[in-house]
Design an enzyme around this catalytic site. Structure first.
Site, mmCIF file in Angstrom:
data_model
loop_
_atom_site.group_PDB
_atom_site.id
_atom_site.type_symbol
_atom_site.label_atom_id
_atom_site.label_comp_id
_atom_site.label_asym_id
_atom_site.label_seq_id
_atom_site.Cartn_x
_atom_site.Cartn_y
_atom_site.Cartn_z
ATOM 1 N N LYS A 77 0.843 -1.189 0.000
ATOM 2 C CA LYS A 77 0.000 0.000 0.000
ATOM 3 C C LYS A 77 0.880 1.240 0.000
ATOM 4 O O LYS A 77 1.963 1.247 0.609
ATOM 5 C CB LYS A 77 -0.897 -0.039 1.247
ATOM 6 C CG LYS A 77 -1.967 1.040 1.327
ATOM 7 C CD LYS A 77 -2.833 0.805 2.565
ATOM 8 C CE LYS A 77 -3.924 1.843 2.719
ATOM 9 N NZ LYS A 77 -4.770 1.568 3.917
ATOM 10 N N SER A 152 -9.594 1.517 2.996
ATOM 11 C CA SER A 152 -8.754 2.353 2.152
ATOM 12 C C SER A 152 -7.717 1.576 1.349
ATOM 13 O O SER A 152 -7.123 2.093 0.398
ATOM 14 C CB SER A 152 -8.032 3.399 3.017
ATOM 15 O OG SER A 152 -7.189 2.767 3.977
ATOM 16 N N SER A 176 -9.820 -1.055 7.034
ATOM 17 C CA SER A 176 -9.251 -0.769 5.719
ATOM 18 C C SER A 176 -8.535 -1.932 5.053
ATOM 19 O O SER A 176 -8.163 -1.840 3.884
ATOM 20 C CB SER A 176 -8.297 0.428 5.806
ATOM 21 O OG SER A 176 -9.018 1.608 6.030
#
Length: 486
Positions: A77, A152, A176
């Site tokens: 990420k 996210s 997330s």
């Protein structure tokens, strides 16, 4: 019986059925073909990946043993620091930021010759549940690109679900990792707070953030978690994994295991999601687990508590982005105050500014006691309620999200409903507990449904073994294999 992609690729590399360079090239080619529609990657590191792949091939040619994660193509990420590789948090304010140090998790995997394919899309500064708050546009769901991948960590889930990465690391502040894993039909683990180092994770809310793996199987999740968990002197909150490696606990008999069902977790859940989770409960019953029903009345406070604490911590953590030290800086201004104001106004997206304002408000004089202090007190109440619940059950089973992946653009048109997607996931972060999302069905449109298993602190072995047992018994719900064919 094993469904793990990592173990299968490891055997193929060791047996020289495929070279690491060939394997890596296949994934790089797949990214070139599929990333335009998935928008999973924001930075592709093909050169770095091939360098590592060649080093692994040389090691195999020399007759040396390789570790389970050596040579396996993966992603990070874009809020996990990578030295010399752009790390943007998908925000204009960090659009050209290149860290001078590595996050501990990446140092750990890099030392094991993990092949980094690139950095993946996310909601700006991890604030969002759709990945559409990214300055690069949102990642798409590999099952149906008209729908979001979730947030996210949507880019990681899209890449893994779309098979343009074998596994990835995301971060989970209020769901997330688990929410996008649920939306994309794969497995996502939010570890116990402190089990995995947060050093080098660009912070959203420091008392809630946790790094964890997103994979296509429970076995792969266990392998990656075992690799990245451990004590880190660079993170004062990190104590590391407790007990034996989680992989050693998979396949243990779960007959007699007490699986708790809190009725509050099913309130407001869509009917098809509820039905899929109830089917999963019956699978556990058939495996000999004991189903324990109980009530968690304090669960209704979890969402407001989460948003007050998370936004308060965000307003503090994001104060460093002022255009002076690093990152984006406004082009024209009259004085220092004007420069900071313009930098932050144009550098941050709307959702980030909304949460900074909310966090600043609840911390301000006159409102601190009314909101922030009260939220912290209620946090203690929720922690105690879960502690009491684990006296009567070993794990708690619940829906991961009350719905399946919504259509692109829905988060903008109905932000309140988007916030409500966190209702089942935030209690785990508030309490610092481990939770894993596992696919448990599909809706009428063919979009995945996820359930989560929640454990007591440092009970990753217990929840992952329970998840593995379900995965074997409910094999028809295994993640679809898109993209790369080996």
């Amino acid at each position: 019986m094993s469904d793990g992609k990592i173990a299968a690729l490891h055997r193929a590399l060791v047996s020289k059925e495929i070279s690491c360079a060939e394997l890596t090239e296949k994934y790089i080619e797949a990214i070139g073909q599929d990333n335009e529609k998935l928008n999973a990657y924001v930075t592709v590191t093909a050169e770095t990946a091939m360098e590592t792949a060649k080093a692994v091939d040389e090691k195999i040619a020399a007759g040396k043993e390789i570790g389970m994660l050596e040579g396996i193509p993966m992603t990070l990420k874009d809020n996990i620091s990578t030295k010399g590789i752009r790390t943007t948090c998908c925000s204009k304010i960090l659009e050209d930021y290149v860290p001078i140090y590595n996050a501990t998790v990446w140092d750990t995997l890099r030392a094991q010759n993990a092949v980094l394919l690139g950095k993946t899309n996310m909601d700006e500064f991890a604030m969002g549940s759709s990945c559409e708050n990214s300055c690069f546009g949102g990642a798409k769901n590999p099952h149906n690109t008209d729908h979001v991948a979730g947030g996210s960590s949507g880019g990681v889930a899209s890449a893994v679900g779309g098979n343009i990465a074998v596994y990835g690391l995301g971060s989970d502040t209020g769901g997330s990792i688990r929410q996008p894993a649920s939306f994309c039909g794969i497995v996502g683990l939010k570890p116990t707070y402190g089990a995995v180092s947060r050093f080098g994770l660009i912070a959203y809310a420091s008392s809630l953030d946790q790094i964890g793996p997103i994979t296509t199987s429970v076995e792969d999740t266990a392998i990656v978690f075992d690799a990245i968990s451990g004590h880190d002197t660079m993170d004062s909150t990190c104590s590391g994994r407790r007990g034996a490696p989680v992989c050693d606990s998979l396949k243990n008999d779960i007959r007699g295991m007490r699986i708790g069902i809190a009725k509050e977790y099913f309130e407001g859940v869509r009917d098809d999601v509820r039905a899929a989770v109830e089917e999963a409960i019956e699978v556990y019953r058939s495996l000999g687990a004991e189903i324990v029903e109980f009530s968690l009345p304090s669960l209704k406070y979890a969402l407001p508590v989460y948003y007050i604490i998370a936004c308060a911590e965000a307003s503090s953590n994001l104060g460093r982005y002022d255009g002076i030290r690093y990152g984006y800086k406004a082009e024209s201004y009259t004085d220092v105050n004007d420069m900071i104001k313009k930098t932050r106004s144009t550098g941050f997206g709307e959702e980030v500014k909304r949460r900074i304002l909310l966090g600043t408000y609840v911390l301000s004089s006159g409102y601190y006691d009314a909101y922030y202090k009260k939220a912290q007190n209620l946090r203690g109440t929720i922690v105690k309620a879960f502690r009491n619940a684990f006296e009567s059950c070993d794990v708690i089973l619940a829906p991961t999200v009350p719905m399946t992946a919504f259509k692109n653009g829905h988060a903008v048109s109905d932000p309140v409903e988007t916030y409500l997607t966190d209702i089942c996931t935030v209690p785990v972060n508030i309490c610092g507990l481990p939770g894993v999302s596992v696919p448990c069905g599909f809706d009428a449109q063919g979009l995945p449904i996820g359930m989560q298993l929640i454990g007591n602190s440092f009970a990753e072995s217990k929840i992952l073994n329970a998840a593995w047992q379900y995965e074997q018994a409910g094999g028809k719900f295994k993640a679809a294999d898109f993209g790369v064919k080996l």
